[in-house]
Design a protein around this motif. Structure first.
Motif, PDB file in Angstrom:
ATOM      1  N   LEU A  32       0.684  -1.183  -0.188  1.00  0.00           N
ATOM      2  CA  LEU A  32      -0.145   0.064   0.055  1.00  0.00           C
ATOM      3  C   LEU A  32       1.040   1.107  -0.045  1.00  0.00           C
ATOM      4  O   LEU A  32       1.262   1.646   1.284  1.00  0.00           O
ATOM      5  CB  LEU A  32      -0.877  -0.054   1.079  1.00  0.00           C
ATOM      6  CG  LEU A  32      -1.857  -1.108   1.304  1.00  0.00           C
ATOM      7  CD1 LEU A  32      -2.601  -1.290   2.636  1.00  0.00           C
ATOM      8  CD2 LEU A  32      -2.844  -1.327   0.106  1.00  0.00           C
ATOM      9  N   GLU A  34       2.361   5.131  -0.558  1.00  0.00           N
ATOM     10  CA  GLU A  34       2.107   6.433  -0.048  1.00  0.00           C
ATOM     11  C   GLU A  34       2.442   7.326  -0.984  1.00  0.00           C
ATOM     12  O   GLU A  34       1.829   8.610  -1.022  1.00  0.00           O
ATOM     13  CB  GLU A  34       2.569   6.806   1.179  1.00  0.00           C
ATOM     14  CG  GLU A  34       2.029   5.889   2.361  1.00  0.00           C
ATOM     15  CD  GLU A  34       0.544   6.282   2.913  1.00  0.00           C
ATOM     16  OE1 GLU A  34      -0.114   7.256   2.458  1.00  0.00           O
ATOM     17  OE2 GLU A  34       0.027   5.497   3.889  1.00  0.00           O
ATOM     18  N   ASN A  35       3.517   7.157  -1.732  1.00  0.00           N
ATOM     19  CA  ASN A  35       4.001   7.987  -2.704  1.00  0.00           C
ATOM     20  C   ASN A  35       4.996   7.269  -3.805  1.00  0.00           C
ATOM     21  O   ASN A  35       5.007   6.266  -3.779  1.00  0.00           O
ATOM     22  CB  ASN A  35       4.781   9.020  -1.959  1.00  0.00           C
ATOM     23  CG  ASN A  35       6.055   8.345  -1.069  1.00  0.00           C
ATOM     24  OD1 ASN A  35       6.713   7.598  -1.590  1.00  0.00           O
ATOM     25  ND2 ASN A  35       5.751   8.710   0.277  1.00  0.00           N
ATOM     26  N   ASP A  75      -0.491  -1.326  -4.683  1.00  0.00           N
ATOM     27  CA  ASP A  75      -1.705  -0.780  -4.637  1.00  0.00           C
ATOM     28  C   ASP A  75      -1.272   0.799  -4.577  1.00  0.00           C
ATOM     29  O   ASP A  75      -0.853   1.390  -3.607  1.00  0.00           O
ATOM     30  CB  ASP A  75      -2.471  -1.258  -3.392  1.00  0.00           C
ATOM     31  CG  ASP A  75      -4.051  -0.586  -3.282  1.00  0.00           C
ATOM     32  OD1 ASP A  75      -4.233   0.445  -3.710  1.00  0.00           O
ATOM     33  OD2 ASP A  75      -4.754  -1.613  -2.902  1.00  0.00           O
ATOM     34  N   SER A  77      -3.871   2.997  -4.294  1.00  0.00           N
ATOM     35  CA  SER A  77      -5.139   3.779  -4.175  1.00  0.00           C
ATOM     36  C   SER A  77      -5.032   4.908  -3.091  1.00  0.00           C
ATOM     37  O   SER A  77      -5.939   5.810  -2.954  1.00  0.00           O
ATOM     38  CB  SER A  77      -6.023   2.724  -3.233  1.00  0.00           C
ATOM     39  OG  SER A  77      -5.668   2.017  -2.201  1.00  0.00           O
ATOM     40  N   ARG A  78      -3.928   5.323  -2.197  1.00  0.00           N
ATOM     41  CA  ARG A  78      -3.408   6.349  -1.404  1.00  0.00           C
ATOM     42  C   ARG A  78      -3.127   7.667  -2.180  1.00  0.00           C
ATOM     43  O   ARG A  78      -2.827   8.644  -1.890  1.00  0.00           O
ATOM     44  CB  ARG A  78      -2.705   5.992  -0.487  1.00  0.00           C
ATOM     45  CG  ARG A  78      -3.489   4.740   0.478  1.00  0.00           C
ATOM     46  CD  ARG A  78      -2.671   4.547   1.563  1.00  0.00           C
ATOM     47  NE  ARG A  78      -3.157   3.392   2.354  1.00  0.00           N
ATOM     48  CZ  ARG A  78      -2.487   2.958   3.460  1.00  0.00           C
ATOM     49  NH1 ARG A  78      -1.348   3.162   3.956  1.00  0.00           N
ATOM     50  NH2 ARG A  78      -3.184   1.928   4.190  1.00  0.00           N
ATOM     51  N   LEU A  79      -2.760   7.509  -3.589  1.00  0.00           N
ATOM     52  CA  LEU A  79      -2.094   8.459  -4.600  1.00  0.00           C
ATOM     53  C   LEU A  79      -3.226   9.185  -5.086  1.00  0.00           C
ATOM     54  O   LEU A  79      -3.839   8.706  -6.370  1.00  0.00           O
ATOM     55  CB  LEU A  79      -1.125   7.883  -5.418  1.00  0.00           C
ATOM     56  CG  LEU A  79       0.246   7.666  -4.828  1.00  0.00           C
ATOM     57  CD1 LEU A  79       0.323   6.558  -3.743  1.00  0.00           C
ATOM     58  CD2 LEU A  79       1.301   7.272  -6.186  1.00  0.00           C
ATOM     59  N   GLN A  80      -4.106  10.040  -4.416  1.00  0.00           N
ATOM     60  CA  GLN A  80      -5.123  10.806  -4.886  1.00  0.00           C
ATOM     61  C   GLN A  80      -4.783  12.355  -5.091  1.00  0.00           C
ATOM     62  O   GLN A  80      -5.949  13.117  -5.342  1.00  0.00           O
ATOM     63  CB  GLN A  80      -6.191  10.547  -3.971  1.00  0.00           C
ATOM     64  CG  GLN A  80      -6.642   8.999  -3.812  1.00  0.00           C
ATOM     65  CD  GLN A  80      -7.697   9.053  -3.131  1.00  0.00           C
ATOM     66  OE1 GLN A  80      -8.833   9.806  -2.991  1.00  0.00           O
ATOM     67  NE2 GLN A  80      -8.140   7.588  -2.429  1.00  0.00           N
ATOM     68  N   GLU A  81      -3.627  12.716  -4.970  1.00  0.00           N
ATOM     69  CA  GLU A  81      -3.270  14.464  -5.022  1.00  0.00           C
ATOM     70  C   GLU A  81      -3.697  14.863  -6.110  1.00  0.00           C
ATOM     71  O   GLU A  81      -3.588  14.191  -7.422  1.00  0.00           O
ATOM     72  CB  GLU A  81      -2.072  14.609  -4.813  1.00  0.00           C
ATOM     73  CG  GLU A  81      -1.653  15.967  -4.641  1.00  0.00           C
ATOM     74  CD  GLU A  81       0.039  16.130  -4.444  1.00  0.00           C
ATOM     75  OE1 GLU A  81       0.362  17.447  -4.307  1.00  0.00           O
ATOM     76  OE2 GLU A  81       0.596  15.036  -3.813  1.00  0.00           O
ATOM     77  N   SER A  96      -4.946   7.326  -8.521  1.00  0.00           N
ATOM     78  CA  SER A  96      -6.054   6.807  -7.966  1.00  0.00           C
ATOM     79  C   SER A  96      -7.233   7.793  -7.761  1.00  0.00           C
ATOM     80  O   SER A  96      -8.365   7.607  -7.163  1.00  0.00           O
ATOM     81  CB  SER A  96      -5.863   6.317  -6.466  1.00  0.00           C
ATOM     82  OG  SER A  96      -7.176   5.344  -6.040  1.00  0.00           O
TER      83      SER A  96
END
Length: 445
Positions: A32, A34-35, A75, A77-81, A96
Motif C-alpha cells: 500500500l 503512499e508516494n 496498490d 489507492s492512496r495516491l489521490q493528490e 487513484s
C-alpha cells in the motif's frame, strides 16, 4: 507490505477490486504505497526477490486485472493528490484520483477534463486504456491529454517522462491499457475550457422499438456536432420497472454549438411513443455522475464486455440480435455508444475505435448466476465478431474474449518498446485465458 498469510491480507486483496465479484487470484504480497518513492522501492525489492509486479490504481477493472496469482501487487489507492495550474491550464493527478474530485478541483478555474463516466473510476487505468470519458467525442480520449508522466520503470527508477525525454514511453502511455510497462505515480494533463452549460435530453421507449431506435440513432450521429455525447441503452433503466430502449444526448455547450443541437431528437419518427422523456434539461457533472452511479451501482457482481462496430445499421443489429434478445433481468443492459471517429495521432498507441460501441453490461447478486451472466456478456459477442473493429481496454480483457485493443501495427510496436523498457518482463501485461473470470465461473460449476 502485507504478505499472504498476514491477518489483513485478505481484506487488502478484496479491497483492490471494486466489483463485488472478486477474482480467484492471490498475490504473494501487497504494498500500500503512499508516494512515488515507495513505489520505486517496492519495484526494486520485487526485482531483487525475482517477483513479477502488478498494479492497482482505482480498482475499477471489471476483471480485477491488477490482482494476479503470485508476485507483488502495488496498490496505488492512496495516491489521490490533485494540483491545478490554472495559468498553464494543466493539472497534475495521482492515479487513484476519481472523476468527481478532479472535476471539482478544475471547476473553480473554469476548466474541465474528460473523466470516466462512473464516479468510482480512478484516473490511472482509465486514462492508460484510452479513456472514453465525458465529452470525449469532442475533446478526444483522455489519453491524448497526457503531457507528461511520473513513472517508475522496471529498473526501479522514478523518472519524469515527456515527449522530449521519453517519446516511446509517452506513446505507450497513451492507450496501452493493462499492457503498459511501468507504474505511473502522477499524470500531468492538459485541462480544457469548461462547457458554458451542460444540457441533457433523454427519451425512453418500449423495447419493441429497439431496432428502429438504434438504427435511427446510428444514422443520425453524423448530423450532431461533436460536443453532443450521444448514446442508446437497451435493458435496465433506473426508475422504470420494465426493459426499455433509451436515447440520451448530452450537449457540453460551446459558443459554437449549444442546446439547440438536441432538437433533432424531438424529430425522431417514433417520438410520440416515449414512455418517459426529459427534454433540454440543464444539468451538472454531479448529477451526471449520480445517473451513472445508479446505472452501475456498487455491491453487485459485474461482467462487462464491448466491441467497436461499423457498417450498415441493419447488418450490425442483425448480428447483435443474440445479445440484444437475451438481456438478463436485474441491472443488465446493452450500451450503444455513438462515437463516430476521433483523429488518431502518431504520438499515441491508442488506435482502436469505430462509429459505434456495443457493450453488454450484466449486474447480479447470486453467485450461482456467475457462469450464465459471463456467457451472456462475453460469449454471445461471437455473433458480432465478423464486424468487430476491436475492443476497448476499459471494458474488456483478452483473457475473456480475444480481440484487438490496438491496431496490428501499434500492437507490434508496443511489444518492441516493451522489450526495450522491460526486457525481463517484470511488469504483468494482458491477462491470459486461464486467468479469466469466465474460466473461474466454469471451474466452480
Amino acid at each position: 507490505m502485507i504478505r499472504r498469510g498476514d491477518a489483513d491480507y485478505e481484506q487488502a486483496r478484496l479491497d483492490a477490486v471494486w466489483n463485488a465479484r472478486k477474482p480467484d487470484r492471490y498475490p504473494d504480497a501487497i504494498v500500500l504505497a503512499e508516494n512515488g518513492q515507495q513505489v520505486a522501492a517496492a519495484v526494486r525489492q520485487a526485482r531483487a526477490e525475482g517477483q513479477r509486479v502488478s498494479v492497482r490504481s482505482g480498482g475499477h477493472s471489471w476483471v480485477g486485472n491488477g490482482v494476479r496469482d503470485g508476485g507483488l501487487l502495488i496498490d496505488l489507492s492512496r495516491l489521490q493528490e490533485i494540483t491545478v495550474d490554472p495559468g498553464a491550464r494543466t493539472v497534475a493527478v495521482g492515479p487513484s484520483a476519481k472523476g468527481p474530485a478532479l472535476q471539482q478541483a478544475l471547476a473553480g478555474h473554469g476548466l474541465f477534463f474528460p473523466t470516466g463516466h462512473a464516479p468510482t473510476v480512478g484516473i490511472g487505468g482509465f486514462i492508460l486504456g484510452g479513456g472514453y470519458g465525458w465529452n470525449s467525442r469532442h475533446l478526444g480520449p483522455a489519453c491524448l491529454s497526457i503531457r507528461a508522466i511520473d513513472v517508475v520503470l522496471a529498473d526501479g527508477t522514478l523518472v519524469h517522462a515527456t515527449d522530449a525525454t521519453h517519446p516511446d514511453l509517452l506513446w505507450a502511455a497513451r492507450g496501452a491499457g493493462p499492457g503498459f510497462f511501468g507504474i505511473v505515480t502522477r499524470f500531468h494533463l492538459t485541462a480544457h475550457p469548461r462547457p458554458e452549460a451542460i444540457v441533457r435530453t433523454v427519451h425512453s421507449y418500449p423495447v419493441d422499438l429497439r431496432d428502429e431506435v438504434l438504427a435511427w440513432s446510428y444514422d443520425t450521429l453524423p448530423a450532431l456536432p461533436t460536443n453532443v455525447e450521444f448514446s442508446a441503452k437497451v435493458g435496465f433503466t433506473p426508475g422504470l420497472d420494465t426493459h426499455t430502449v433509451s436515447l440520451t444526448a448530452t450537449a457540453f455547450c460551446t459558443p459554437e454549438h449549444g442546446a439547440e443541437a438536441l432538437a433533432v431528437l424531438e424529430q425522431a419518427p417514433f417520438r410520440d411513443r416515449a414512455v418517459r422523456a426529459v427534454v433540454g434539461q440543464q444539468t451538472t457533472m454531479d448529477e451526471l455522475y449520480d445517473v451513472a452511479d445508479r446505472l452501475n451501482p456498487a455491491g453487485l457482481r459485474w461482467a462487462v464486455d464491448g466491441v467497436w462496430v461499423e457498417g450498415p445499421a441493419e447488418e450490425i443489429l442483425t448480428a447483435a440480435a443474440p445479445v440484444l434478445d437475451t438481456i438478463p433481468d436485474g441491472n443488465s443492459f446493452v450500451l450503444w455508444m455513438l462515437w463516430g471517429h476521433y483523429p488518431t495521432r502518431d504520438d499515441a498507441c491508442w488506435s482502436t475505435q469505430a462509429a459505434a460501441y456495443l457493450s453488454p453490461n450484466a449486474g447480479w447478486r447470486d453467485p450461482d448466476q456467475d457462469l450464465a451472466r459471463e456467457n451472456w456478456a462475453h460469449g454471445l459477442l461471437a455473433a458480432v465478431q465478423h464486424l468487430s473493429k476491436g475492443l476497448q481496454f476499459s471494458d474488456n480483457n483478452l483473457a475473456d474474449r480475444y480481440d484487438l485493443g490496438l491496431s496490428a501495427e501499434n500492437a507490434e510496436r508496443l511489444e518492441a518498446v516493451r522489450a526495450a523498457y522491460d526486457p525481463d518482463g517484470l511488469f504483468r501485461s494482458y491477462m491470459a485465458p486461464a486467468e479469466s473470470t469466465t474460466a473461474y465461473a466454469a471451474a466452480r460449476r
